[in-house]
Design an enzyme around this catalytic site. Structure first.
Site, PDB file in Angstrom:
ATOM      1  N   CYS A  67     -12.305  31.883 -42.106  1.00  0.00           N
ATOM      2  CA  CYS A  67     -11.091  31.201 -41.643  1.00  0.00           C
ATOM      3  C   CYS A  67     -10.656  31.897 -40.367  1.00  0.00           C
ATOM      4  CB  CYS A  67     -10.008  31.284 -42.715  1.00  0.00           C
ATOM      5  SG  CYS A  67      -8.405  30.637 -42.190  1.00  0.00           S
ATOM      6  N   CYS A 199      -5.833  25.258 -37.394  1.00  0.00           N
ATOM      7  CA  CYS A 199      -7.125  25.636 -37.963  1.00  0.00           C
ATOM      8  C   CYS A 199      -7.927  26.315 -36.858  1.00  0.00           C
ATOM      9  CB  CYS A 199      -7.866  24.424 -38.511  1.00  0.00           C
ATOM     10  SG  CYS A 199      -9.490  24.849 -39.214  1.00  0.00           S
TER      11      CYS A 199
END
Length: 257
Positions: A67, A199
Site C-alpha cells: 500500500c 491510493c
C-alpha cells in the site's frame, strides 16, 4: 497495546508495533478499521532482510501485497518510534521498499516496479501490477464530468473491480488529465470495497500508464485525489526503472486497546 490512527493524503490506517507479538491480524483489521472507518491495518514486524517488515491487511481482513500511502505512513511511524532513521528499507509482500523522510510530515517511498503493464487489457482500460506478487490496478482515462459525479459511477467502478479481465480483482482508478503533468485520480479499492480518499499505488500505476501512452513527457505527475495531493516521479528511458511516491502523512490519534 497502543495503536496509532494515521492517514496519508486521506488514506486512513490503524498502525501498530507488532514485533514479538502474536496477533490475529485479519480479525484485528476488521474490528479496528470498522471502529475508526479506516482503510487498512498496518503493523511493524521483524525482518531478517530489511529494517522491519510491513504487515498490511485491508479493512475487510484480506491480506494486501503493498500500500503506497500506508508505506509512507509506516515510514513515519518507524522514524517517530526510533525503529529506523531518515532512510529505511522494509519488507512488504510485494517486495522490498525503500523510504525517505522529507520533513516532519512529508514522506517518500520507492514503489515496487511494474511486473505487468498492459495498456489494453479491456478495451480502453489498462492493467498494471506493481511488484511480484503485484498490487493489481485497472486504469481508465475519463472525462471530468465522471469525477464530478463519482457517486453515480460507484456501481460501474465496483463491477470493474470484479471484472474477469482482472484475475486477481483490481483496484480501479479513473483519471482525468487537467494539464501537463497534472491529473485528478479517483480510486475504488478492493479490500475496502468502496471509493477511498487516496491510493498511492493507484496513482503510481496511473502515472506508469500515462507515461507509456506518451501523456506524461516530464515523467512527473501531480495527482489530485479527494484527500489531497500526491506526487509521482518516474525514472527510466524505455521502461520504468524507479517509481517514487511522495506526499503528506498525519497522526490523528494515539489510542490503547
Amino acid at each position: 497495546m497502543t495503536y496509532f490512527c494515521m492517514n496519508g493524503a486521506g488514506n486512513s490506517f490503524v498502525v501498530l508495533d507488532a514485533r514479538g507479538k502474536r496477533l490475529d491480524f485479519p480479525e484485528l483489521a476488521k474490528s479496528l478499521c470498522a471502529l475508526h472507518r479506516a482503510d487498512g491495518l498496518i503493523a511493524v514486524g521483524n525482518s531478517d532482510k530489511a529494517d522491519f517488515k510491513m504487515i498490511f491487511y485491508n479493512a475487510d481482513g484480506s491480506l494486501g501485497e503493498m500500500c503506497g500511502n500506508g508505506a509512507r505512513c509506516i515510514c513515519r511511524f518507524a522514524y517517530d518510534q526510533g525503529i529506523a532513521g531518515d532512510t529505511m528499507v522494509f519488507e512488504a509482500t510485494a517486495g522490498l521498499v525503500r523510504g525517505w523522510r522529507v520533513d516532519e510530515s512529508q514522506y517518500r517511498v520507492a514503489l515496487n516496479l511494474p511486473s505487468v503493464l498492459d495498456l489494453h487489457r479491456k478495451g480502453d482500460i489498462a492493467y498494471v501490477e506493481l511488484g511480484a506478487p503485484g498490487v493489481p490496478h485497472a486504469v481508465r482515462l475519463v472525462d471530468e464530468e465522471i469525477l464530478q459525479n463519482r457517486d453515480s459511477f460507484r456501481e460501474e467502478l465496483r463491477n470493474l473491480r470484479f471484472d474477469p479481465a482482472f484475475p486477481k480483482g483490481a483496484n480501479v482508478n479513473y483519471c482525468h488529465l487537467v494539464g501537463e503533468g497534472e491529473a485528478q485520480v479517483l480510486t475504488f479499492e478492493r479490500g475496502v470495497e468502496d471509493l477511498t480518499l487516496a491510493c498511492g499505488t493507484g496513482c503510481g500505476s496511473t502515472a506508469c500508464v500515462l507515461w507509456k501512452k506518451g501523456l506524461l513527457p516530464g515523467k512527473r505527475l501531480t495527482a489530485q485525489v479527494p484527500g489531497g495531493t500526491l506526487k509521482i516521479t518516474i525514472e527510466g528511458e524505455t521502461e520504468v526503472e524507479k517509481l517514487l511516491l511522495e506526499g503528506p502523512t498525519e497522526v490523528a490519534e494515539i489510542l490503547d486497546i
